[in-house]
Scaffold this active site. Structure first.
Site, PDB file in Angstrom:
ATOM      1  N   TYR A 158       0.445  -1.585  -0.235  1.00  0.00           N
ATOM      2  CA  TYR A 158       0.468  -0.501  -0.003  1.00  0.00           C
ATOM      3  C   TYR A 158       0.679   1.083  -0.227  1.00  0.00           C
ATOM      4  O   TYR A 158       1.790   1.229   1.259  1.00  0.00           O
ATOM      5  CB  TYR A 158      -0.748  -0.193   1.416  1.00  0.00           C
ATOM      6  CG  TYR A 158      -1.865   1.040   1.751  1.00  0.00           C
ATOM      7  CD1 TYR A 158      -3.068   1.100   0.558  1.00  0.00           C
ATOM      8  CD2 TYR A 158      -1.444   1.869   2.824  1.00  0.00           C
ATOM      9  CE1 TYR A 158      -4.466   2.238   1.252  1.00  0.00           C
ATOM     10  CE2 TYR A 158      -2.453   3.145   2.754  1.00  0.00           C
ATOM     11  CZ  TYR A 158      -3.832   2.805   1.547  1.00  0.00           C
ATOM     12  OH  TYR A 158      -4.570   3.681   2.309  1.00  0.00           O
ATOM     13  N   CYS A 159       1.039   2.059  -1.154  1.00  0.00           N
ATOM     14  CA  CYS A 159       2.519   2.963  -1.378  1.00  0.00           C
ATOM     15  C   CYS A 159       0.979   4.300  -1.347  1.00  0.00           C
ATOM     16  O   CYS A 159       0.461   4.749  -2.174  1.00  0.00           O
ATOM     17  CB  CYS A 159       2.549   2.756  -2.984  1.00  0.00           C
ATOM     18  SG  CYS A 159       3.763   1.590  -2.226  1.00  0.00           S
ATOM     19  N   GLU A 162       4.484   9.609   2.393  1.00  0.00           N
ATOM     20  CA  GLU A 162       4.923  10.062   1.711  1.00  0.00           C
ATOM     21  C   GLU A 162       6.544  10.468   2.910  1.00  0.00           C
ATOM     22  O   GLU A 162       5.811  11.253   3.983  1.00  0.00           O
ATOM     23  CB  GLU A 162       5.389  10.608   0.500  1.00  0.00           C
ATOM     24  CG  GLU A 162       4.375  10.454  -0.351  1.00  0.00           C
ATOM     25  CD  GLU A 162       3.671  11.251  -1.321  1.00  0.00           C
ATOM     26  OE1 GLU A 162       3.359  11.040  -2.520  1.00  0.00           O
ATOM     27  OE2 GLU A 162       3.833  12.819  -0.729  1.00  0.00           O
ATOM     28  N   GLY A 164       6.777  13.774   3.312  1.00  0.00           N
ATOM     29  CA  GLY A 164       5.854  14.949   4.403  1.00  0.00           C
ATOM     30  C   GLY A 164       4.807  14.612   4.390  1.00  0.00           C
ATOM     31  O   GLY A 164       4.311  16.002   5.290  1.00  0.00           O
ATOM     32  N   GLU A 401      -0.988   2.747  10.206  1.00  0.00           N
ATOM     33  CA  GLU A 401      -2.072   2.861   9.742  1.00  0.00           C
ATOM     34  C   GLU A 401      -3.218   3.902  10.584  1.00  0.00           C
ATOM     35  O   GLU A 401      -4.557   4.147  10.689  1.00  0.00           O
ATOM     36  CB  GLU A 401      -2.636   1.831   9.777  1.00  0.00           C
ATOM     37  CG  GLU A 401      -2.742   1.099   9.080  1.00  0.00           C
ATOM     38  CD  GLU A 401      -3.460  -0.037   8.707  1.00  0.00           C
ATOM     39  OE1 GLU A 401      -4.909  -0.048   8.759  1.00  0.00           O
ATOM     40  OE2 GLU A 401      -3.219  -1.677   7.729  1.00  0.00           O
ATOM     41  N   THR A 403      -2.260   7.617  13.418  1.00  0.00           N
ATOM     42  CA  THR A 403      -0.844   7.547  15.118  1.00  0.00           C
ATOM     43  C   THR A 403      -2.446   7.646  15.581  1.00  0.00           C
ATOM     44  O   THR A 403      -3.561   7.788  15.161  1.00  0.00           O
ATOM     45  CB  THR A 403      -0.566   8.417  15.346  1.00  0.00           C
ATOM     46  OG1 THR A 403      -1.576  10.183  14.730  1.00  0.00           O
ATOM     47  CG2 THR A 403       0.892   8.637  13.725  1.00  0.00           C
ATOM     48  N   SER A 404      -2.513   7.043  16.796  1.00  0.00           N
ATOM     49  CA  SER A 404      -2.969   7.205  17.922  1.00  0.00           C
ATOM     50  C   SER A 404      -3.920   8.650  18.577  1.00  0.00           C
ATOM     51  O   SER A 404      -5.159   8.733  18.719  1.00  0.00           O
ATOM     52  CB  SER A 404      -2.613   7.182  19.532  1.00  0.00           C
ATOM     53  OG  SER A 404      -2.164   5.388  19.530  1.00  0.00           O
TER      54      SER A 404
END
EC number: 1.3.8.7
Length: 421
Positions: A158-159, A162, A164, A401, A403-404
């Protein structure tokens, strides 16, 4: 001899898949929608869970520390998981897969993660890469890219992330310029799981050059073959934890992609990418629960063996209360991912529950790994004992996937929206 063995493995795997697929279909016919939760697993679910548990304990755990030390990609374990039918559970039956629901896939994921989350991530990185095609691909795309993954243990990736643009998916800079019947892709992706092992990628790129274009119209999703000219794969990153998982940066320089590899059409990519998260975050959460359960079990076992001040650790109320808190947390985290998975399988939009499960299970995995190290004392800080690895492996669950903190933003948005409505 090797060829004969390979044929034998394929036959056994086909038999296993046929049996599980048949049982899954029967179970589906018997299931009545709208009955709510059932805390009793079906016979098929018990079978999947038992198979994954046996594999994790007998084949993953004995070699997990060595893979962590060397960082070597666990090819033998990936192949074995594929042969057992524990890999690619979401692939639809009409593409040769088992077509399992999210709940069933989560049961498998928790058991694999109990063995080693690095190995589990290597095995299940495919789920995120496949999901955009499962939810948005046409029949030709599904059969071509998903179908071949049931014929041999291929990987995908899954790309999206990036250098930034991590949590800020709308900020990605990779561009797709349409020229006739193809697109020219230029840009750089980072932290791509299975990046150096994938045979194809789901790629999200900006197709609308207008910087003011809304995210739901500015991005397009592509299927890109990994051997396409212009793709440069970076070195394997040396990460804090989950070290046998393959994580890399990837550069796309004038990469040509045919329009037949576009998912849905121009501008649909952002919705597809976000929709995939709703379906994969419960599975990621179940991996965090598997790690948390392992931390609890290791800490309990140690507390039953280690003596201090003339009695077992577990006989000290301070330690027994720590274990009680750990048990409470792991059970609640398990319930959170099961609710999120149930929402998916019931055909409901589960953004709210998926984010709750992801945030809570990720936090609990870190808390329990830390507590396990504390119970082990000085031994917990040493690589000869399993809990220091758990502590390193756990951290990524608060990062990848979403962050918290991003999960909390989503939860707040969904909660406030429901309240206002």
């Amino acid at each position: 001899m090797a060829a004969a063995f390979g044929r034998c493995c394929r036959v056994l795997r086909s038999i296993s898949r046929f049996h599980w697929r048949s049982q899954h279909t029967k179970a589906d016919r018997q299931r009545e929608p709208g009955l709510g939760f059932s805390f009793e697993f079906t016979e098929q679910q018990k079978e999947f869970q038992a198979t994954a548990r046996k594999f994790a304990r007998e084949e993953i755990i004995p070699v997990a520390a060595e893979y962590d030390k060397t960082g070597e990609y666990p090819v033998p374990l990936i192949r074995r998981a594929w042969e057992l039918g524990l890999m690619n559970p979401h692939i639809p039956q009409n593409c040769g897969g088992l077509g399992l629901g999210t709940f069933d896939a989560c049961l498998i994921s928790e058991e694999l993660a109990y063995g080693c989350t690095g190995v589990q991530t290597a095995i299940e990185g495919n789920s995120l890469g496949q999901m955009p095609i499962i939810i948005a691909g046409n029949e030709q795309q599904k059969k071509k890219y998903l179908g071949r993954m049931t014929e041999e243990p291929l990987m995908c990736a899954y790309c999206v992330t990036e250098p930034g643009a991590g949590s800020d998916v709308a900020g990605i800079k990779t561009k797709a310029e349409k020229k006739g019947d193809e697109y020219i892709i230029n840009g750089q992706k980072m932290w791509i799981t299975n990046g150096g092992k994938a045979s194809w990628y789901f790629l999200l790129a900006r197709s609308d050059p207008d910087p003011k274009a809304p995210a739901n119209k500015a991005f397009t999703g592509f299927i890109v073959e990994a051997d396409t000219p212009g793709i440069q794969i970076g070195r394997k990153e040396l990460n804090m934890g989950q070290r046998c998982s393959d994580t890399r940066g990837i550069v796309f320089e004038d990469v040509k992609v045919l329009k037949e590899n576009v998912l849905i059409g121009d501008g649909a990519g952002f919705k597809i990418a976000m929709g995939a998260f709703d379906k994969t975050r419960p599975t990621v959460s179940s991996g965090a629960v598997g790690l948390a359960q392992r931390a609890l079990d290791e800490a309990t076992k140690y507390a039953l063996e280690r003596k201090t001040f003339g009695k077992l650790l577990i006989e000290h109320q301070a330690i027994s209360f720590m274990l009680a808190e750990m048990a409470m947390k792991v059970e609640l985290a398990r319930m959170s991912y099961q609710r999120a998975a149930w929402e998916v399988d019931s055909g409901r939009r589960n953004t709210y529950y998926a984010s709750i499960a992801k945030a809570f299970a990720g936090d609990i995995a870190n808390q329990l790994a830390t507590d396990a190290v504390q119970i082990f004392g000085g031994n917990g800080f040493n690589t000869e004992y399993p809990v220091e690895k758990l502590m390193r492996d756990a951290k990524i669950y608060q990062i990848y996937e979403g962050t918290s903190q991003i999960q909390r933003l989503i939860i707040a948005r969904e909660h406030i929206g429901k309240y206002k409505s």
